[in-house]
Motif scaffolding. Structure first.
Motif, PDB file in Angstrom:
ATOM      1  N   SER A 296       0.785  -1.234   0.000  1.00 50.06           N
ATOM      2  CA  SER A 296       0.000   0.000   0.000  1.00 50.06           C
ATOM      3  C   SER A 296       0.819   1.288   0.000  1.00 50.06           C
TER       4      SER A 296
ATOM      5  N   TYR B  86       1.005   1.045  -6.249  1.00 49.12           N
ATOM      6  CA  TYR B  86      -0.248   0.680  -5.575  1.00 49.12           C
ATOM      7  C   TYR B  86      -1.212   1.857  -5.613  1.00 49.12           C
ATOM      8  N   ARG B  87      -0.694   3.045  -5.315  1.00 48.72           N
ATOM      9  CA  ARG B  87      -1.552   4.224  -5.262  1.00 48.72           C
ATOM     10  C   ARG B  87      -2.122   4.557  -6.639  1.00 48.72           C
ATOM     11  N   ARG B  88      -1.341   4.301  -7.694  1.00 50.08           N
ATOM     12  CA  ARG B  88      -1.853   4.514  -9.051  1.00 50.08           C
ATOM     13  C   ARG B  88      -2.924   3.489  -9.387  1.00 50.08           C
TER      14      ARG B  88
ATOM     15  N   MET C 191      -4.862   1.811  -7.369  1.00 52.11           N
ATOM     16  CA  MET C 191      -6.092   2.005  -6.592  1.00 52.11           C
ATOM     17  C   MET C 191      -6.664   3.421  -6.721  1.00 52.11           C
ATOM     18  N   LYS C 192      -6.073   4.225  -7.598  1.00 53.37           N
ATOM     19  CA  LYS C 192      -6.528   5.592  -7.885  1.00 53.37           C
ATOM     20  C   LYS C 192      -6.592   6.452  -6.630  1.00 53.37           C
ATOM     21  N   LYS C 193      -5.508   6.423  -5.857  1.00 54.34           N
ATOM     22  CA  LYS C 193      -5.434   7.223  -4.631  1.00 54.34           C
ATOM     23  C   LYS C 193      -4.745   8.554  -4.940  1.00 54.34           C
ATOM     24  N   GLY C 194      -5.286   9.635  -4.406  1.00 50.52           N
ATOM     25  CA  GLY C 194      -4.632  10.937  -4.488  1.00 50.52           C
ATOM     26  C   GLY C 194      -4.607  11.559  -5.864  1.00 50.52           C
ATOM     27  N   THR C 195      -5.429  11.092  -6.789  1.00 50.05           N
ATOM     28  CA  THR C 195      -5.452  11.728  -8.107  1.00 50.05           C
ATOM     29  C   THR C 195      -6.365  12.945  -8.033  1.00 50.05           C
TER      30      THR C 195
END
Length: 160
Positions: free
Chosen positions: A52, A57-59, A61-65
């Protein structure tokens, strides 16, 4: 003056000059890591898409876009009437348009007829039971016999 920034081969973080760890494999390929945590995870063949704290991982799971999120337009629900099993739409609409007094009278009539049916069934069951029940007949005969026989004198509880 611009700095030459490398990217960590595992986590995807930026590696600034004089930072990080460089690994050279025997096949000649060079890997850059931001810290020991990334290097050890890479050596254990962990998948960065499942960890995580990595950029991959962040890309995934589309985190922080910060893409302008357009709100999905929800459709306005429309009322739709359809027939229910055993009753057509016309019957339903006719019942709805009836006056409450008429509806109440119909309901009471149905309830009354149901009660009469149940009562008739119960009476039929009891009459059949009375005719066929031999125990009840025997009990009635015993009562008659008890009335005819003279009563016995009462026993005394005197010990001798």
């Amino acid at each position: 003056m611009s700095l030459k920034l490398d990217l960590c081969n595992f986590s995807g973080y930026k590696i600034y000059p004089s930072r990080g760890i460089r690994l050279a494999r025997t096949d000649g390929k060079i890997y850059n890591f931001v810290n020991k945590k990334s290097r050890n995870s890479f050596m254990m063949k962990k998948n960065p898409r499942k960890i995580s704290w990595t950029v991959l991982y962040r890309r995934k799971m589309k985190k922080g876009t910060d893409v302008d999120v357009t709100k999905k337009r929800s459709r306005k629900t429309t009322k739709f009437q359809r027939s229910i099993q055993g009753a057509t739409l016309e019957n339903i609409l006719a019942k709805r348009n009836q006056k409450p007094e008429v509806r109440k009278a119909q309901r009471e009539q149905v309830i009354r007829s149901q009660k009469e049916k149940v009562k008739a069934k119960k009476e039929a069951k009891q009459s059949i039971k009375k005719k066929t029940d031999t125990k009840a007949v025997r009990a009635a005969q015993k009562k008659i016999n008890k009335g005819n026989v003279k009563s016995k004198p009462a026993r005394s509880n005197v010990m001798m």
